[in-house]
Design a protein around this motif. Structure first.
Motif, short mmCIF file in Angstrom:
data_model
loop_
_atom_site.label_atom_id
_atom_site.label_comp_id
_atom_site.label_asym_id
_atom_site.label_seq_id
_atom_site.Cartn_x
_atom_site.Cartn_y
_atom_site.Cartn_z
N ASP A 106 7.15 7.70 2.38
CA ASP A 106 6.33 6.49 2.41
C ASP A 106 7.20 5.25 2.23
O ASP A 106 8.06 5.21 1.36
CB ASP A 106 5.28 6.60 1.30
CG ASP A 106 4.39 5.38 1.22
OD1 ASP A 106 4.06 4.83 2.28
OD2 ASP A 106 4.03 5.00 0.10
N LEU A 107 6.97 4.23 3.03
CA LEU A 107 7.76 3.00 2.94
C LEU A 107 7.54 2.30 1.60
O LEU A 107 8.48 1.79 1.01
CB LEU A 107 7.40 2.05 4.09
CG LEU A 107 8.13 0.72 4.12
CD1 LEU A 107 9.64 0.92 4.20
CD2 LEU A 107 7.64 -0.13 5.28
N GLY A 108 6.32 2.31 1.10
CA GLY A 108 6.04 1.69 -0.19
C GLY A 108 6.82 2.34 -1.32
O GLY A 108 7.38 1.66 -2.19
N PRO A 142 0.82 -1.22 0.00
CA PRO A 142 0.00 0.00 0.00
C PRO A 142 0.85 1.27 0.00
O PRO A 142 1.96 1.29 0.53
CB PRO A 142 -0.79 -0.12 1.31
CG PRO A 142 0.05 -0.99 2.18
CD PRO A 142 0.78 -1.94 1.26
N LYS A 143 0.29 2.30 -0.61
CA LYS A 143 0.93 3.62 -0.60
C LYS A 143 0.21 4.47 0.44
O LYS A 143 -1.01 4.41 0.56
CB LYS A 143 0.81 4.30 -1.96
CG LYS A 143 1.72 3.78 -3.00
CD LYS A 143 1.60 4.63 -4.25
CE LYS A 143 2.51 4.13 -5.34
NZ LYS A 143 2.38 4.93 -6.56
N ASP A 144 0.97 5.26 1.17
CA ASP A 144 0.39 6.19 2.14
C ASP A 144 0.55 7.58 1.56
O ASP A 144 1.62 8.17 1.61
CB ASP A 144 1.10 6.06 3.48
CG ASP A 144 0.39 6.81 4.59
OD1 ASP A 144 -0.53 7.61 4.29
OD2 ASP A 144 0.75 6.62 5.75
N GLU A 145 -0.54 8.11 1.00
CA GLU A 145 -0.49 9.41 0.34
C GLU A 145 -0.25 10.57 1.32
O GLU A 145 0.14 11.65 0.92
CB GLU A 145 -1.80 9.65 -0.44
CG GLU A 145 -2.02 8.67 -1.57
CD GLU A 145 -0.95 8.75 -2.65
OE1 GLU A 145 -0.42 9.85 -2.89
OE2 GLU A 145 -0.65 7.71 -3.24
N ASN A 175 4.04 -7.42 4.62
CA ASN A 175 2.93 -6.95 3.81
C ASN A 175 1.64 -7.72 4.08
O ASN A 175 0.55 -7.16 4.03
CB ASN A 175 3.28 -7.04 2.32
CG ASN A 175 2.25 -6.37 1.46
OD1 ASN A 175 1.76 -5.30 1.79
ND2 ASN A 175 1.91 -6.99 0.35
N SER A 176 1.75 -9.00 4.39
CA SER A 176 0.55 -9.80 4.63
C SER A 176 0.13 -9.82 6.10
O SER A 176 -0.75 -10.59 6.48
CB SER A 176 0.76 -11.22 4.12
OG SER A 176 1.83 -11.82 4.81
N ASN A 177 0.75 -8.99 6.92
CA ASN A 177 0.40 -8.84 8.35
C ASN A 177 0.53 -10.12 9.15
O ASN A 177 -0.24 -10.37 10.07
CB ASN A 177 -1.03 -8.28 8.50
CG ASN A 177 -1.12 -6.85 8.08
OD1 ASN A 177 -0.20 -6.07 8.29
ND2 ASN A 177 -2.24 -6.48 7.48
N VAL A 178 1.51 -10.93 8.83
CA VAL A 178 1.73 -12.19 9.56
C VAL A 178 1.93 -11.91 11.04
O VAL A 178 1.32 -12.56 11.90
CB VAL A 178 2.94 -12.96 8.98
CG1 VAL A 178 3.35 -14.10 9.89
CG2 VAL A 178 2.61 -13.46 7.59
N TYR A 179 2.76 -10.94 11.36
CA TYR A 179 3.08 -10.68 12.77
C TYR A 179 1.95 -9.97 13.50
O TYR A 179 1.77 -10.16 14.70
CB TYR A 179 4.38 -9.89 12.87
CG TYR A 179 5.53 -10.66 12.25
CD1 TYR A 179 6.01 -11.81 12.85
CD2 TYR A 179 6.08 -10.27 11.04
CE1 TYR A 179 7.02 -12.56 12.27
CE2 TYR A 179 7.10 -11.00 10.46
CZ TYR A 179 7.56 -12.14 11.07
OH TYR A 179 8.56 -12.88 10.49
#
Length: 129
Positions: free
Chosen positions: A26-28, A17-20, A64-68
């Motif tokens: 932005d990390l992305g 995801p992009k954080d506008e 990215n898949s929120n595993v943690y």
């Protein structure tokens, strides 16, 4: 094999995801730039350490898949200060950061004016007796 790695990283970039609200921070966006520089030749890029490349990909994919996030759920959506996620997003937005920097500069100018050695600026002159 580098073709497969390149395509996996491209897919990860599409999903990330992009954080506008964080223009330029932005990390992305950072990851997209790093992947573009690492794979300058696209599918023809030769990878010097394929194991490390795969390890980096797997780590980024887990984030990215929120595993943690799912593995270690939080009891509350606040930090130790009590600030909510939405309040943190507002504070870290580029506009808010610019306002804080302007306020810092204003305070710095005020302090410099108070401690200036020129008469008429900063500290008042001593009254004559």
């Amino acid at each position: 094999m580098s073709v497969t790695r390149y395509r996996r990283f491209l897919k990860l970039c599409e999903e990330w995801p992009k954080d506008e609200s964080k223009k330029g921070r932005d990390l992305g966006t950072f990851l997209r730039q790093r992947i573009a520089s690492a794979f300058r030749e696209g599918e023809n890029t030769q990878i010097s350490d394929p194991e490390k490349c795969d390890q980096i990909y797997e780590s980024l994919a887990r984030i990215n898949s929120n595993v943690y996030k799912e593995k270690f759920p939080r009891a509350k959506d606040t930090s130790f200060t009590g600030v909510t996620v939405e309040e943190c997003r507002m504070l870290l937005a580029t506009g808010s950061m610019q306002q804080m920097n302007e306020a810092k500069r204003g305070m710095w100018k005020t302090l410099m004016g108070r401690f200036s050695s020129k008469p008429g600026e900063g500290l008042p002159e001593k009254p004559e007796k």
